[in-house]
Design an enzyme around this catalytic site. Structure first.
Site: not given
Lengths: 503, 503
Positions: A268-269, A272, A298
């Site tokens: 997830h990170e 980003h 997101e």
């Protein structure tokens, strides 16, 4: 043109000075969350508040205002094009907003939110909503005031939403969320009723933390995170900090008994992080050098986490790696682990929610926030409103406020208008991914061999290269050929989870 | 008194704002040296330069000047006492200096020094003094100008020395260094000629880096470094950064084949670190909340590194620990390792020099710096001057400028006046230690059992508690009962090394 060039160059210098202060503050924040010794907390808060104040002072300083106003005149006279026009348009909007908020007001809100954090933490620990209520009341009061000061056309909530997702109104969100809510409520009911439930136990894989660190680092690398321009560290709650495209720091959290939790947090990170690393260095310090919106950001993290990382093809590639090189999940088949990481189960806590139920947690918060800002609800009504809505949307009963209305940090920090971006991100992700699938031949077959680069390149060339020059809805439209539309997400959910649960 | 209180309170607020900017810059610097990814270097330099500039602007701002001037009037009228008087006196001195340096001048010097760093690195790598000469010429020119702008009574070098060791003049240094030089030249000759040479091979202990990290961390703890108010990390060159007494960060460097190098670097930085942790939080941001001087700071690190860490009693305690718990140095006796870590050998490189020859490296640099600032030498003379002096003082021949005049970073950074503090530190350390020995019964016997706390407590109660309220020579006088005096150092050297080398 020489005069405009000079003006623009000075403008970029002034923006850089603001960016330097913000960048310093990001290092302080990252350090605070990762490495800072505990005795430093009080002074660190003061140092950070001071730098924030200094950055705000510059953003409303007379020189900055003069230079920007002069550029705005040139923009209105049609003398700025392309990136410069986009930059001045966005900066002007920002500046107009900042100017409408008196310094007094900004400071009171900042102080209130900073001091509310600990009140909220304690209230949550004791599941005591009453202890947090006075702070929440004042925060809501100030946020209502903020909407009034900034101004709005439709709902006062528009004025708050605009900070996180410019170009999206309360009516837009409502238009997307209403059918989504109906679809999901029905779909989740069918999932829950299905006799074909995956084996959840498979998803809890116990691995020593040192090994998890190595595996997460390798995963970050193979998804394209550049360690020459970033770091991966540990913090209580995973986050991404961007000091500059050349210095993007992501964190994750390790629990010995649950490797997949760290893995998915990392992915997830990374989503980003690789977006931030790809943003323009040339436009550093301006909106064009930043992400399109919170929701758009997101969309990137959720795409890598869910559409890539929770795909069957991903596990066809990664399971043998884990089995052969780390001796993990031996005797498990790719189909089993794929189903285990895709379990759908209505639950109380947003940050633990699965891909399907997650959006209903967001719909609930959107309903409450809008109701609060529009005056339909008062803060004291919240525990009951919460219980009613989560029963209605997810069919679960709230045992206490810690696991209900007190669970999220956002309201104590004054982040009203932030929540919708989480769900918008999921919708954008599905839409962008569908387009990538049709543009890249054999996209998911590539995942089977660990080839993630084609998707990275597609995102870089079609999406990331625009930075913040376009607002998120426009960027989605440009990248996919059609305006934002929840049907890509619902089709994806129906296809994937329909197959897993045989419904 | 109410009016003075108000004034002083506002003054402390203004100092705090400057301290916040400096503290932020220290985090950025620490991060740069420890964790920053390489692609961030350029932007980081700009962010740091911006914060330095902002701190300087505040330190010469009209409001700061007005408040400080008003307090200076009260001081002159005898209306300030104790800590407040000391604070205002020191801040006024600082302010007077800052004001005499035009912004233009400060910026040129800062830019020049920042851009000279890489020129010096390259020149050193290629041992090419000519490549660095133009930068050095301009730096020396500006430092001579600086002395003129600041003003001086005796030597222009006084004006530069005063930044690092206020209260010590060029004549003071000369008065101490001359007999020291004579003593050391003679003593070192006798050491070199002694037939009783320790076995140097014992001091090179090969240990895996992870084990070294653990051992160094434990050593830091047992000497009193508080990990709740600090960190120990890794950097190319060990250093100490102080963000606040509650956040003091020390670093060390590990080489697998040389554990004792990391151990002594750690002990040295712990000496700096525990001093910083003990400074007043109440006076944070003012000179009273800071160390007494660079020389005094060095006295603390050198005391722990050499007088404690290289003592026989230290090894009587530590060798069995290493043998029993880490399986290191088996079959070696405490006397052997004690002698091995106390080898005296004239050498080319200051930072590798032993306790005895080290001060001659400093005498040489002091002679050169003073000569340059007073106009006795010109920068182009330096390679030859260097070769002549090091032959005279240490009897060694310089094979190339990399190992001669180009070895230190200080001149490229404009740090003229810094070097004497290293030798002053050694002298202060011996004098303070002699006093601690006479005050604390069985001080060194305690080391045999790993009891370092009595020395820590003595330093805290007699020395550290004064912070920067007194200038270093005065602080030494107060703590020991007599003014700074090199005889404690020479007696210590004669006793310790006379015994080791049987001379």
């Amino acid at each position: 043109m020489g005069e405009v060039d000079t003006l623009y160059a000075r403008f970029m210098e002034l923006r850089a000075e603001i960016a330097y202060l913000n960048s310093a503050n990001c290092v302080l924040e990252w350090d605070m969350e990762t490495f800072m010794p505990e005795a430093a907390a009080d002074v660190r808060a003061k140092v950070m508040a001071h730098l924030s104040g200094a950055a705000h002072d510059r953003a409303v300083s007379p020189e900055y205002g003069d230079v920007l106003s002069a550029l705005k005149e040139r923009l209105d006279a049609g003398r700025l094009q392309g990136i410069r026009a986009a930059t001045v348009r966005k900066c002007w909007k920002e500046y107009e907003r900042e100017r409408k908020l008196p310094g007094e007001f900004v400071r009171e809100l900042a102080d209130l939110c900073a001091s509310s954090h600990h009140v909220w933490v304690r209230a949550k620990d004791n599941s005591d909503f009453g202890a947090f209520l006075p702070n929440l009341q004042r925060i809501v009061e100030l946020k209502r005031q903020e909407a009034g000061l900034v101004g709005f056309v439709g709902s006062p909530y528009d004025a708050l939403l605009d900070v996180y997702d410019p170009g999206t109104t309360t009516a837009d969100v409502e238009r997307v969320f209403r059918p989504l809510r109906l679809f999901l409520s029905d779909f989740i009911r069918r999932v829950v009723d299905s006799p074909h439930q995956p084996d959840a136990a498979l998803a809890r894989v116990s691995v020593p933390v040192a090994t998890q660190e190595l595996l997460c680092r390798r995963m970050a690398e193979s998804l394209g995170f550049d360690f020459k321009s970033g770091r991966l560290d540990t913090s209580v709650h995973p986050f991404t900090t961007r000091l500059h495209p050349g210095d993007v720091r992501i964190t994750t959290a390790y629990k010995e008994e649950d490797f997949l939790d760290a893995l998915y947090s990392t992915i997830h990170e990374v989503g980003h992080g690789i977006y931030e690393q790809a943003l323009s260095r040339e436009h550093y310090g301006t909106p064009v050098g930043e992400a399109a919106s919170y929701g758009f950001h997101e969309s990137q993290s959720r795409m890598w986490e869910n559409l890539v990382g929770r795909s069957r093809q991903f596990w066809e590639f990664y399971l043998p790696c884990l089995q052969h090189h780390a001796g993990l999940l031996l005797g498990v088949g790719p189909g089993d682990i794929y189903r285990a990481v895709n379990i759908v189960r209505p639950s109380l806590i947003r940050i633990e929610a699965d891909e399907v139920t997650y959006n209903l947690h967001i719909c609930l918060r959107f309903d409450i926030e809008r109701g609060l800002i529009e005056g339909e609800y008062e803060p004291q009504d919240l525990p009951e409103v919460w219980k009613g809505l989560i029963r209605e949307y997810l069919g679960v009963e709230v045992p206490d406020d810690a696991r209900g209305v007190l669970q999220d940090v956002h309201w104590s920090a004054g982040y009203f208008g932030y929540f919708p971006s989480y769900a918008l991100g999921n919708l954008y992700a599905a839409q962008l991914y569908a387009k990538a699938q049709s543009d890249i031949e054999g996209l998911e077959d590539g995942f089977r061999e660990g080839k993630f680069r084609p998707l990275f390149d597609w995102l870089r060339d079609r999406v990331w290269c625009h930075g913040g020059a376009l607002e998120a809805p426009e960027l989605v439209t440009r990248s996919t050929g059609s305006p934002p539309d929840a049907s890509h997400f619902t089709s994806y959910v129906e296809r994937k989870f329909g197959e897993i649960y045989r419904i």
